[in-house]
Design a protein around this motif. Structure first.
Motif, PDB file in Angstrom:
ATOM      1  N   THR A  85       0.842  -1.270   0.157  1.00 57.99           N
ATOM      2  CA  THR A  85       0.053   0.064   0.103  1.00 57.99           C
ATOM      3  C   THR A  85       0.775   1.339  -0.043  1.00 57.99           C
ATOM      4  O   THR A  85       0.642   2.181  -0.837  1.00 57.99           O
ATOM      5  CB  THR A  85      -1.020   0.029   1.081  1.00 57.99           C
ATOM      6  N   TYR A  86       2.051   1.137   0.823  1.00 64.74           N
ATOM      7  CA  TYR A  86       2.827   2.396   1.041  1.00 64.74           C
ATOM      8  C   TYR A  86       3.489   2.670  -0.505  1.00 64.74           C
ATOM      9  O   TYR A  86       3.567   3.649  -0.828  1.00 64.74           O
ATOM     10  CB  TYR A  86       3.812   2.142   1.677  1.00 64.74           C
ATOM     11  N   MET A  87       3.669   1.536  -1.181  1.00 66.73           N
ATOM     12  CA  MET A  87       4.422   1.624  -2.601  1.00 66.73           C
ATOM     13  C   MET A  87       3.616   2.269  -3.528  1.00 66.73           C
ATOM     14  O   MET A  87       3.763   3.163  -4.289  1.00 66.73           O
ATOM     15  CB  MET A  87       4.728  -0.007  -2.962  1.00 66.73           C
ATOM     16  N   GLN A  88       2.106   1.805  -3.334  1.00 60.89           N
ATOM     17  CA  GLN A  88       0.975   2.439  -4.217  1.00 60.89           C
ATOM     18  C   GLN A  88       0.788   3.785  -3.886  1.00 60.89           C
ATOM     19  O   GLN A  88       0.653   4.590  -5.026  1.00 60.89           O
ATOM     20  CB  GLN A  88      -0.207   1.720  -4.045  1.00 60.89           C
ATOM     21  N   VAL A  89       1.068   4.283  -3.054  1.00 61.14           N
ATOM     22  CA  VAL A  89       1.029   5.697  -2.698  1.00 61.14           C
ATOM     23  C   VAL A  89       2.364   6.509  -2.996  1.00 61.14           C
ATOM     24  O   VAL A  89       2.348   7.821  -2.727  1.00 61.14           O
ATOM     25  CB  VAL A  89       0.440   6.178  -1.206  1.00 61.14           C
ATOM     26  N   GLY A  90       3.330   5.843  -3.377  1.00 60.99           N
ATOM     27  CA  GLY A  90       4.524   6.251  -3.669  1.00 60.99           C
ATOM     28  C   GLY A  90       5.789   6.530  -2.585  1.00 60.99           C
ATOM     29  O   GLY A  90       6.726   6.952  -2.504  1.00 60.99           O
ATOM     30  N   ASN A  91       5.166   5.869  -1.376  1.00 62.04           N
ATOM     31  CA  ASN A  91       6.167   6.172  -0.293  1.00 62.04           C
ATOM     32  C   ASN A  91       7.134   4.640  -0.097  1.00 62.04           C
ATOM     33  O   ASN A  91       7.121   3.983   0.615  1.00 62.04           O
ATOM     34  CB  ASN A  91       5.505   5.913   0.981  1.00 62.04           C
ATOM     35  N   LEU A  92       8.161   4.751  -1.006  1.00 60.02           N
ATOM     36  CA  LEU A  92       8.911   3.560  -1.321  1.00 60.02           C
ATOM     37  C   LEU A  92       9.737   3.389  -0.120  1.00 60.02           C
ATOM     38  O   LEU A  92      10.249   2.186   0.287  1.00 60.02           O
ATOM     39  CB  LEU A  92       9.776   3.718  -2.433  1.00 60.02           C
ATOM     40  N   SER A  93      10.337   4.349   0.629  1.00 58.05           N
ATOM     41  CA  SER A  93      11.299   4.317   1.646  1.00 58.05           C
ATOM     42  C   SER A  93      10.406   3.470   2.767  1.00 58.05           C
ATOM     43  O   SER A  93      10.927   2.553   3.577  1.00 58.05           O
ATOM     44  CB  SER A  93      11.519   5.599   2.172  1.00 58.05           C
ATOM     45  N   ARG A  94       9.186   4.080   3.124  1.00 54.65           N
ATOM     46  CA  ARG A  94       8.575   3.289   4.092  1.00 54.65           C
ATOM     47  C   ARG A  94       8.252   1.777   3.752  1.00 54.65           C
ATOM     48  O   ARG A  94       8.201   0.738   4.617  1.00 54.65           O
ATOM     49  CB  ARG A  94       7.406   4.065   4.384  1.00 54.65           C
ATOM     50  N   ALA A  95       8.042   1.657   2.366  1.00 52.36           N
ATOM     51  CA  ALA A  95       7.627   0.198   1.903  1.00 52.36           C
ATOM     52  C   ALA A  95       8.753  -0.887   2.165  1.00 52.36           C
ATOM     53  O   ALA A  95       8.857  -1.868   2.819  1.00 52.36           O
ATOM     54  CB  ALA A  95       7.262   0.152   0.585  1.00 52.36           C
ATOM     55  N   GLU A  96      10.085  -0.448   1.995  1.00 49.61           N
ATOM     56  CA  GLU A  96      11.386  -0.946   2.112  1.00 49.61           C
ATOM     57  C   GLU A  96      11.624  -1.079   3.588  1.00 49.61           C
ATOM     58  O   GLU A  96      11.994  -2.485   3.926  1.00 49.61           O
ATOM     59  CB  GLU A  96      12.424  -0.139   1.547  1.00 49.61           C
ATOM     60  N   GLU A  97      11.305  -0.192   4.397  1.00 46.17           N
ATOM     61  CA  GLU A  97      11.556  -0.137   5.918  1.00 46.17           C
ATOM     62  C   GLU A  97      10.729  -1.444   6.407  1.00 46.17           C
ATOM     63  O   GLU A  97      11.109  -2.345   7.106  1.00 46.17           O
ATOM     64  CB  GLU A  97      11.294   1.008   6.479  1.00 46.17           C
ATOM     65  N   LEU A  98       9.489  -1.604   6.037  1.00 39.48           N
ATOM     66  CA  LEU A  98       8.713  -2.553   6.427  1.00 39.48           C
ATOM     67  C   LEU A  98       8.980  -4.027   5.997  1.00 39.48           C
ATOM     68  O   LEU A  98       9.103  -4.922   6.874  1.00 39.48           O
ATOM     69  CB  LEU A  98       7.334  -2.274   6.108  1.00 39.48           C
ATOM     70  N   LEU A  99       9.410  -4.032   4.785  1.00 33.95           N
ATOM     71  CA  LEU A  99       9.647  -5.402   4.200  1.00 33.95           C
ATOM     72  C   LEU A  99      11.096  -5.652   4.798  1.00 33.95           C
ATOM     73  O   LEU A  99      11.145  -7.011   4.841  1.00 33.95           O
ATOM     74  CB  LEU A  99       9.776  -5.160   2.761  1.00 33.95           C
ATOM     75  N   SER A 121       7.229  -9.107  -2.610  1.00 36.15           N
ATOM     76  CA  SER A 121       7.197  -7.452  -2.479  1.00 36.15           C
ATOM     77  C   SER A 121       8.317  -6.830  -2.598  1.00 36.15           C
ATOM     78  O   SER A 121       8.375  -5.863  -3.211  1.00 36.15           O
ATOM     79  CB  SER A 121       6.572  -7.611  -0.802  1.00 36.15           C
ATOM     80  N   GLN A 122       9.510  -7.272  -1.958  1.00 41.09           N
ATOM     81  CA  GLN A 122      10.755  -6.544  -2.304  1.00 41.09           C
ATOM     82  C   GLN A 122      10.999  -6.456  -3.538  1.00 41.09           C
ATOM     83  O   GLN A 122      11.668  -5.367  -4.088  1.00 41.09           O
ATOM     84  CB  GLN A 122      11.689  -7.262  -1.522  1.00 41.09           C
ATOM     85  N   ALA A 123      10.677  -7.545  -4.474  1.00 40.58           N
ATOM     86  CA  ALA A 123      11.098  -7.263  -5.952  1.00 40.58           C
ATOM     87  C   ALA A 123      10.026  -6.226  -6.453  1.00 40.58           C
ATOM     88  O   ALA A 123      10.843  -5.595  -7.344  1.00 40.58           O
ATOM     89  CB  ALA A 123      11.060  -8.445  -6.518  1.00 40.58           C
ATOM     90  N   GLN A 124       8.941  -6.341  -6.038  1.00 39.97           N
ATOM     91  CA  GLN A 124       8.093  -5.055  -6.739  1.00 39.97           C
ATOM     92  C   GLN A 124       8.885  -3.776  -6.313  1.00 39.97           C
ATOM     93  O   GLN A 124       8.548  -2.929  -7.411  1.00 39.97           O
ATOM     94  CB  GLN A 124       6.477  -5.175  -6.073  1.00 39.97           C
ATOM     95  N   VAL A 125       9.118  -3.438  -5.282  1.00 41.09           N
ATOM     96  CA  VAL A 125       9.656  -2.114  -4.738  1.00 41.09           C
ATOM     97  C   VAL A 125      11.124  -1.828  -5.640  1.00 41.09           C
ATOM     98  O   VAL A 125      11.139  -0.745  -6.045  1.00 41.09           O
ATOM     99  CB  VAL A 125       9.937  -2.102  -3.020  1.00 41.09           C
ATOM    100  N   ALA A 126      11.746  -2.944  -5.676  1.00 33.72           N
ATOM    101  CA  ALA A 126      13.143  -2.687  -6.358  1.00 33.72           C
ATOM    102  C   ALA A 126      12.714  -2.368  -7.901  1.00 33.72           C
ATOM    103  O   ALA A 126      13.452  -1.564  -8.499  1.00 33.72           O
ATOM    104  CB  ALA A 126      13.890  -4.071  -6.511  1.00 33.72           C
ATOM    105  N   LEU A 127      11.628  -2.701  -8.535  1.00 33.60           N
ATOM    106  CA  LEU A 127      11.347  -2.666 -10.027  1.00 33.60           C
ATOM    107  C   LEU A 127      10.729  -1.290  -9.802  1.00 33.60           C
ATOM    108  O   LEU A 127      10.964  -0.508 -10.899  1.00 33.60           O
ATOM    109  CB  LEU A 127      10.411  -3.594 -10.141  1.00 33.60           C
ATOM    110  N   ALA A 128      10.083  -0.826  -8.925  1.00 28.69           N
ATOM    111  CA  ALA A 128       9.547   0.355  -8.804  1.00 28.69           C
ATOM    112  C   ALA A 128      10.560   1.515  -8.891  1.00 28.69           C
ATOM    113  O   ALA A 128      10.509   2.597  -9.280  1.00 28.69           O
ATOM    114  CB  ALA A 128       8.459   0.930  -7.391  1.00 28.69           C
TER     115      ALA A 128
END
Length: 227
Positions: A85-99, A121-128
């Motif tokens: 969800t954080y990734m979808q709103v553009g907060n990649l840093s918070r997404a990475e922290e949680l993952l 999910s980490q792969a999705q963030v790396a792709l983003a």
């Protein structure tokens, strides 16, 4: 809650939310874990329904309850979901922290089945972040763990993500191969809503490559699937 779970499996997320919100009004006497489970389901349904603000709010509340109940496994699992969800709103840093936190917890607890989801999910963030090499490495590990643990949901998701990575690399053949692998898993194990989604994705890819007959067949199959 049981009815809501059925609606979620059929991708009827608005109906699931209605049932869970009704159940939410009955949770005063439930223990912390059951309250957390309810809010976790709500967070996922809100995300799928497109209400990202509500998803974050309920997800954070659920995390706090899992932490209070000292349910590390459930907390880590939810953290991985909330990260999307954080990734979808553009907060990649918070997404990475949680993952990162979730992956460390699941490794320590010896939970390879759940770790497959987190790695995907980490792969999705790396792709983003356009880190294609990092995304490749993570999704490869996710596929391996999903296969080892018969986690078909994570396997199908990882194949979809691998397809997106291939598209970014301009490798249409690899993208189609990964989607076909995801289709094989979903045709056998479901859920139908995800099957319909992947059929449409592969049909779009076939159409872009000029295979109009193949694309039409896939679109027709997707339309025959009743949610």
């Amino acid at each position: 809650m049981a009815i809501a779970s059925v609606e979620m499996r059929d991708a009827e997320f608005h109906r699931a939310i209605d049932y869970m919100e009704e159940a939410r009004g009955l949770t005063m006497n439930l223990d912390l874990r059951r309250q957390a489970n309810l809010l976790s389901g709500l967070a996922m349904s809100y995300r799928e329904a497109g209400d990202l603000e509500a998803s974050v709010t309920t997800g954070v509340q659920s995390l706090a309850l899992y932490r209070a109940a000292q349910m590390e496994r459930d907390e880590a699992s939810l953290a991985g979901s909330l990260a999307l969800t954080y990734m979808q709103v553009g907060n990649l840093s918070r997404a990475e922290e949680l993952l990162t936190s979730a992956a460390a917890t699941l490794q320590r607890l010896g939970e390879p089945r759940l770790l497959a989801h987190t790695l995907e999910s980490q792969a999705q963030v790396a792709l983003a972040r356009h880190d294609l090499e990092g995304a490749d490495e993570l999704v490869g590990r996710a596929i391996g763990l999903a296969q080892e643990t018969d986690n078909f949901h994570a396997l199908a998701s990882a194949r979809q993500t691998a397809s997106r990575i291939a598209v970014e690399r301009g490798n249409a053949a690899a993208a189609a191969e990964n989607l076909e692998a995801a289709l094989g898993v979903l045709r056998e194990h479901g859920p139908r809503a995800r099957l319909q989604e992947v059929l449409s994705q592969l049909a779009d890819l076939r159409r872009e490559e000029g295979d109009l007959i193949g694309a039409t067949d896939l679109y027709a199959e997707a339309l025959r699937i009743r949610r």
